[in-house]
Design an enzyme around this catalytic site. Structure first.
Site, PDB file in Angstrom:
ATOM      1  N   LYS A   1       0.803  -1.236   0.000  1.00 33.89           N
ATOM      2  CA  LYS A   1       0.000   0.000   0.000  1.00 33.89           C
ATOM      3  C   LYS A   1       0.833   1.282   0.000  1.00 33.89           C
ATOM      4  CE  LYS A   1      -4.243  -1.830   2.005  1.00 33.89           C
ATOM      5  NZ  LYS A   1      -5.261  -1.706   3.033  1.00 33.89           N
TER       6      LYS A   1
ATOM      7  N   ASP B   1      -9.840   3.087   1.988  1.00 36.81           N
ATOM      8  CA  ASP B   1      -9.953   2.515   3.346  1.00 36.81           C
ATOM      9  C   ASP B   1     -10.509   3.561   4.306  1.00 36.81           C
ATOM     10  OD1 ASP B   1      -9.009  -0.043   2.862  1.00 36.81           O
ATOM     11  OD2 ASP B   1      -6.908   0.501   3.227  1.00 36.81           O
TER      12      ASP B   1
HETATM   13  P1  NAP Z   1       0.502  -3.610   8.957  1.00 41.45           P
HETATM   14  O1  NAP Z   1       0.818  -2.379   8.205  1.00 41.45           O
HETATM   15  O2  NAP Z   1       1.334  -4.831   8.753  1.00 41.45           O
HETATM   16  O3  NAP Z   1       0.494  -3.222  10.546  1.00 41.45           O
HETATM   17  C1  NAP Z   1       0.339  -4.221  11.514  1.00 41.45           C
HETATM   18  C2  NAP Z   1       0.187  -3.590  12.896  1.00 41.45           C
HETATM   19  O4  NAP Z   1      -0.058  -4.662  13.839  1.00 41.45           O
HETATM   20  C3  NAP Z   1       1.414  -2.841  13.412  1.00 41.45           C
HETATM   21  O5  NAP Z   1       1.003  -1.784  14.234  1.00 41.45           O
HETATM   22  C4  NAP Z   1       2.121  -3.922  14.253  1.00 41.45           C
HETATM   23  O6  NAP Z   1       2.940  -3.395  15.277  1.00 41.45           O
HETATM   24  C5  NAP Z   1       0.926  -4.597  14.892  1.00 41.45           C
HETATM   25  N1  NAP Z   1       1.226  -5.964  15.326  1.00 41.45           N
HETATM   26  C6  NAP Z   1       1.335  -7.085  14.581  1.00 41.45           C
HETATM   27  N2  NAP Z   1       1.594  -8.168  15.353  1.00 41.45           N
HETATM   28  C7  NAP Z   1       1.646  -7.694  16.633  1.00 41.45           C
HETATM   29  C8  NAP Z   1       1.862  -8.315  17.892  1.00 41.45           C
HETATM   30  N3  NAP Z   1       2.069  -9.642  17.989  1.00 41.45           N
HETATM   31  N4  NAP Z   1       1.817  -7.557  19.000  1.00 41.45           N
HETATM   32  C9  NAP Z   1       1.578  -6.218  18.919  1.00 41.45           C
HETATM   33  N5  NAP Z   1       1.374  -5.565  17.748  1.00 41.45           N
HETATM   34  C10 NAP Z   1       1.413  -6.296  16.622  1.00 41.45           C
HETATM   35  O7  NAP Z   1      -1.010  -4.080   8.676  1.00 41.45           O
HETATM   36  P2  NAP Z   1      -2.260  -3.168   8.289  1.00 41.45           P
HETATM   37  O8  NAP Z   1      -2.408  -3.109   6.824  1.00 41.45           O
HETATM   38  O9  NAP Z   1      -2.156  -1.900   9.058  1.00 41.45           O
HETATM   39  O10 NAP Z   1      -3.461  -4.085   8.822  1.00 41.45           O
HETATM   40  C11 NAP Z   1      -3.719  -4.211  10.213  1.00 41.45           C
HETATM   41  C12 NAP Z   1      -4.999  -5.009  10.441  1.00 41.45           C
HETATM   42  O11 NAP Z   1      -6.107  -4.330   9.869  1.00 41.45           O
HETATM   43  C13 NAP Z   1      -4.981  -6.385   9.777  1.00 41.45           C
HETATM   44  O12 NAP Z   1      -5.615  -7.293  10.635  1.00 41.45           O
HETATM   45  C14 NAP Z   1      -5.802  -6.203   8.510  1.00 41.45           C
HETATM   46  O13 NAP Z   1      -6.440  -7.401   8.084  1.00 41.45           O
HETATM   47  C15 NAP Z   1      -6.835  -5.182   8.993  1.00 41.45           C
HETATM   48  N6  NAP Z   1      -7.392  -4.380   7.896  1.00 41.45           N
HETATM   49  C16 NAP Z   1      -8.743  -4.434   7.711  1.00 41.45           C
HETATM   50  C17 NAP Z   1      -9.312  -3.678   6.703  1.00 41.45           C
HETATM   51  C18 NAP Z   1     -10.801  -3.762   6.485  1.00 41.45           C
HETATM   52  O14 NAP Z   1     -11.273  -3.324   5.421  1.00 41.45           O
HETATM   53  N7  NAP Z   1     -11.563  -4.247   7.435  1.00 41.45           N
HETATM   54  C19 NAP Z   1      -8.522  -2.852   5.886  1.00 41.45           C
HETATM   55  C20 NAP Z   1      -7.149  -2.807   6.128  1.00 41.45           C
HETATM   56  C21 NAP Z   1      -6.592  -3.581   7.148  1.00 41.45           C
HETATM   57  P3  NAP Z   1       4.479  -2.964  14.966  1.00 41.45           P
HETATM   58  O15 NAP Z   1       4.374  -1.611  14.324  1.00 41.45           O
HETATM   59  O16 NAP Z   1       5.103  -2.931  16.295  1.00 41.45           O
HETATM   60  O17 NAP Z   1       5.037  -4.016  14.053  1.00 41.45           O
END
Ligand code: NAP
Length: 289
Positions: free
Chosen positions: A71, A107
């Site tokens: 993204k 989003d």
């Molecule tokens: P991303 O950029 O990979 O960010 C992941 C986030 O999760 C970071 O803040 C990371 O922390 C944290 N994280 C991951 N594992 C962790 C753990 N074990 N303990 C604590 N923090 C942890 O992913 P993203 O695109 O932002 O997506 C995040 C979530 O939103 C996903 O579940 C995705 O499926 C969901 N999402 C949903 C929609 C929807 O339309 N409903 C749209 C977009 C995303 P660090 O920074 O410390 O690594």
């Protein structure tokens, strides 16, 4: 669906991509609207992102969606950004316009639309706590500040990433007070108490990443808890928050609305909302149960 020489092509790039739900509901909408379009899942490894975007341009794609992990990186390979995408620095939808690829972020609108329509929550003048500082958290924080939130606290395992989002909010939305806390900071409890909305924007709670993004102490009946995760439909976080009396919502409507906005951007037509919603929900059920 008949594919012929006039079929317009769109798709979604990501790595991995096999679990995507988007082809099902976009293709169902094209069929319903009798549009000769097709939506393809396109697995693109991070090191092949540039050639993949060039290839889609050469192949006359009408546009494409972008999911993890591309993204932000895709911005380097397209020709322009909408104001919203520029602020968020993340793109999930691209449209071919006058020969160039323009990046949008749907989003942000998907999140706000679901918050207003499905949870009846207007962020104007309210306080929110966001857990996470990845791409989704950037969209959520921007959406809240853009829609008048008075205060946003960002909690993340890696506070440096949360500080970057805080900077983005400070630079663009002076009226929104913004604060960063580390995941283990004991001040979280008082920020939970002063917030009306708590959003999980981490991947903690998904099947491959179980657990709670933050402790649920302090969560109660005056809170709306929003988990962006939609599979499983009820994460441990939502279940625990619900048992403490909070209202809860998962990410399925955000997924639906961001897709509907993208569909409209590409086709210029109002999307067949019911078809898209029914297809998404039945596809989710088919996979989960
Ligand atoms: P991303 O950029 O990979 O960010 C992941 C986030 O999760 C970071 O803040 C990371 O922390 C944290 N994280 C991951 N594992 C962790 C753990 N074990 N303990 C604590 N923090 C942890 O992913 P993203 O695109 O932002 O997506 C995040 C979530 O939103 C996903 O579940 C995705 O499926 C969901 N999402 C949903 C929609 C929807 O339309 N409903 C749209 C977009 C995303 P660090 O920074 O410390 O690594």
């Amino acid at each position: 669906m008949t594919i012929d020489g006039k079929t317009k092509i769109v798709g979604i790039i990501g790595w991995p991509i096999e679990h995507t739900l988007s082809p099902a509901f976009h293709n169902a909408a094209f069929k319903k609207a009798k549009l000769n379009w097709v939506y393809l899942p396109l697995p693109v490894e991070p090191e092949h992102l540039g050639p993949a975007v060039e290839g889609m341009k050469a192949l006359n794609f009408a546009g494409f969606n972008i999911t993890m992990p591309h993204k932000r990186a895709v911005i380097d390979y397209i020709d322009g950004l909408t104001e919203e995408a520029k602020i968020i620095e993340a793109v999930n939808t691209v449209k071919r316009e006058d020969g160039g690829f323009i990046g949008y972020n749907t989003d942000c609108r998907g999140f706000i639309e679901s918050l207003r329509r499905d949870a009846g929550f207007d962020p104007g003048g309210r306080s929110a706590l966001i857990v996470g500082a990845g791409g989704a958290a950037r969209s959520v924080a921007t959406a809240l500040a853009m829609n008048g939130a008075a205060a946003v606290t960002i909690v993340n395992r890696t506070p440096a990433k949360a500080r970057l989002i805080a900077l983005l909010i400070k630079e663009n939305f002076a009226g929104c007070e913004v604060k960063v806390l580390a995941q283990n900071d004991e001040k979280i409890l008082s920020d939970i108490k002063r917030s009306q909305l708590i959003v999980n924007a981490t991947s903690v709670g998904m099947g491959n990443n179980p657990g709670l993004p933050i402790a649920v102490d302090g969560i109660g009946k005056d809170h709306l808890i929003y988990d962006l995760i939609y599979s499983p439909p009820e994460t441990e976080f939502l279940l625990k928050a619900k048992s403490r009396g909070a209202r809860v919502i998962n990410g399925v409507k955000m997924l639906l609305y961001q897709g509907m906005v993208a569909w409209e951007i590409w086709t210029g037509q109002r999307p067949p909302a019911e078809t898209m919603a029914e297809t998404l929900l039945s596809e989710l059920q088919r996979r989960v149960f």
